[in-house]
Design an enzyme around this catalytic site. Structure first.
Site, PDB file in Angstrom:
ATOM      1  N   ARG A   1      23.360  34.845  28.140  1.00 46.22           N
ATOM      2  CA  ARG A   1      21.981  35.700  28.170  1.00 46.22           C
ATOM      3  C   ARG A   1      22.034  36.711  26.901  1.00 46.22           C
ATOM      4  NH1 ARG A   1      20.057  35.807  33.894  1.00 46.22           N
ATOM      5  NH2 ARG A   1      19.274  33.667  33.844  1.00 46.22           N
TER       6      ARG A   1
ATOM      7  N   ASP B   1      45.394  35.727  38.760  1.00 48.81           N
ATOM      8  CA  ASP B   1      46.694  36.135  38.744  1.00 48.81           C
ATOM      9  C   ASP B   1      46.911  37.717  38.178  1.00 48.81           C
ATOM     10  OD1 ASP B   1      47.299  33.781  39.768  1.00 48.81           O
ATOM     11  OD2 ASP B   1      48.563  33.166  37.980  1.00 48.81           O
TER      12      ASP B   1
ATOM     13  N   MET C   1      49.227  33.447  45.981  1.00 42.75           N
ATOM     14  CA  MET C   1      49.453  32.751  44.804  1.00 42.75           C
ATOM     15  C   MET C   1      49.966  34.008  43.697  1.00 42.75           C
ATOM     16  SD  MET C   1      46.226  30.196  43.991  1.00 42.75           S
ATOM     17  CE  MET C   1      46.513  28.634  44.509  1.00 42.75           C
TER      18      MET C   1
ATOM     19  N   ARG D   1      57.074  33.036  61.721  1.00 41.37           N
ATOM     20  CA  ARG D   1      56.065  32.126  61.396  1.00 41.37           C
ATOM     21  C   ARG D   1      55.563  32.028  59.915  1.00 41.37           C
ATOM     22  NH1 ARG D   1      57.219  30.192  65.449  1.00 41.37           N
ATOM     23  NH2 ARG D   1      55.829  29.408  67.279  1.00 41.37           N
TER      24      ARG D   1
END
Ligand code: F6P
Length: 324
Positions: free
Chosen positions: A28, A131, A173, A248
């Site tokens: 644009r 990241d 991540m 866990r």
């Protein structure tokens, strides 16, 4: 007066929410200045194979809110060869593309640096990666959405961790950088974070946890690139050290890469896309754009790739102190 008549735009490397907003802003803004834009599909792969979208202007309505990238993305091994880049440049020339806007992370910038040096084509890079590991910008496009997704997931894990009195290792991540882990840790009030940038002493962690355990449950955020192994490996090491609490592991994974971009990412992407076009018209080449302290910032591709972006000392100090 700039001699640029047609800009090629592409997304490359891992996708990031907000890439579409950056493509839209580039197209644009260019239209506003009377410049044509051609989309290039599949990043450098599409450049080599000649997969172009000359009608990109008609495809960018209704995408500002969409995650992923309408231009698709890829990690190209072939572009790392001189022959690959020569083929790509031939294809760009055949489309009369005389400048590029490259949206991606470190690998994207490395390709852009090489192509720019070898051919002289002006290229502006926009930091598109969840990241946040690109030097020269406080935030990368997609980071804010990713940490919000991660914090939302950790909040949910907190409910079940609390109900069962469990210790959870939650992997986020960040192959080489701990930004996602650090911000998720602070934003979710986690007990601690394990990062690629800092050493983790597992025995010291276990003994601290034993002596300081006021709460019956705990959440630990682990960056996937953390030096002591992934969340599963760390959980095993903690178990092996004789820690008796129920443990866990949850890996948030690619959920962090998807979803509708936050307003922060949309505005960042729009601002950078718009400025990429302005910079090209002003004669800039071989630079990566970012925002530092609220202002537009330009660094060379070389610096963006190789200079180290440090984690905030404040945040590092805070993360353990606030969770006590
Ligand atoms: O570079 C962005 C990133 O999301 C990293 O955090 C992660 O390690 C990697 O991409 C995953 O890549 P892929 O989608 O190829 O599995």
């Amino acid at each position: 007066m700039s001699s640029i008549k047609k800009i090629g735009v592409f997304t490359s490397g891992g996708d990031a929410p907000g890439m579409n907003a950056a493509v839209r802003a580039t197209v644009r803004a260019a239209a506003g200045y009377g410049i044509e834009v051609c989309g290039i599909y599949n990043g450098y792969e599409g450049m080599i194979k000649g997969i172009f979208e000359p009608k990109i202007k008609s495809k960018i309505a209704n995408i500002i809110q969409r995650g992923g990238t309408i231009l698709k993305t890829a990690r190209s091994k072939e572009f790392m060869t001189k022959e690959g880049r020569e083929q790509a440049f031939k294809n760009l020339t055949s489309q009369n593309i005389d400048a590029l806007v490259a949206i991606g992370g470190n690998g994207t910038y490395t390709g852009a640096l090489k192509l720019g040096k070898e051919t002289g084509i002006p290229i502006i890079g926009l930091p598109g990666t969840i990241d946040n590991d690109i030097y020269g910008t406080d935030y990368t496009i997609g980071f804010d959405t990713a940490i919000n997704t991660a914090v939302d997931a950790v909040d949910k894990i907190r409910d079940t961790a609390d109900s069962h009195n469990r210790l959870f290792f939650i992997e986020v991540m960040g192959r080489h950088a701990g930004y996602i882990a650090l911000h998720t840790g602070i934003g979710s009030g986690a007990y601690t974070v394990f990062l690629p940038e800092t050493e983790t002493d597992i025995p010291a962690f276990v003994s601290k946890l034993k002596t300081q355990r006021k709460k019956l449950f705990n959440l630990v955020i682990v960056a996937e690139g953390n030096t002591n192994g992934n969340a599963h490996e760390i959980a095993q090491k903690v178990k092996n050290s004789g820690f008796d609490q129920d443990i866990r592991v949850a890996v948030i994974g690619h959920l962090q890469r998807g979803g509708s971009p936050t307003c922060h990412d949309r505005v960042l992407a729009s601002r950078l896309g718009f400025n990429a076009v302005k910079c090209l018209l002003e004669g800039d080449k071989g630079i990566a754009l970012g925002i530092v302290n609220g202002n537009l910032n330009k660094v060379s591709f070389n610096d963006a790739i190789y200079a180290k972006k440090e984690l905030s000392k404040d945040l590092l100090e805070m993360v353990n102190l606030l969770s006590k």
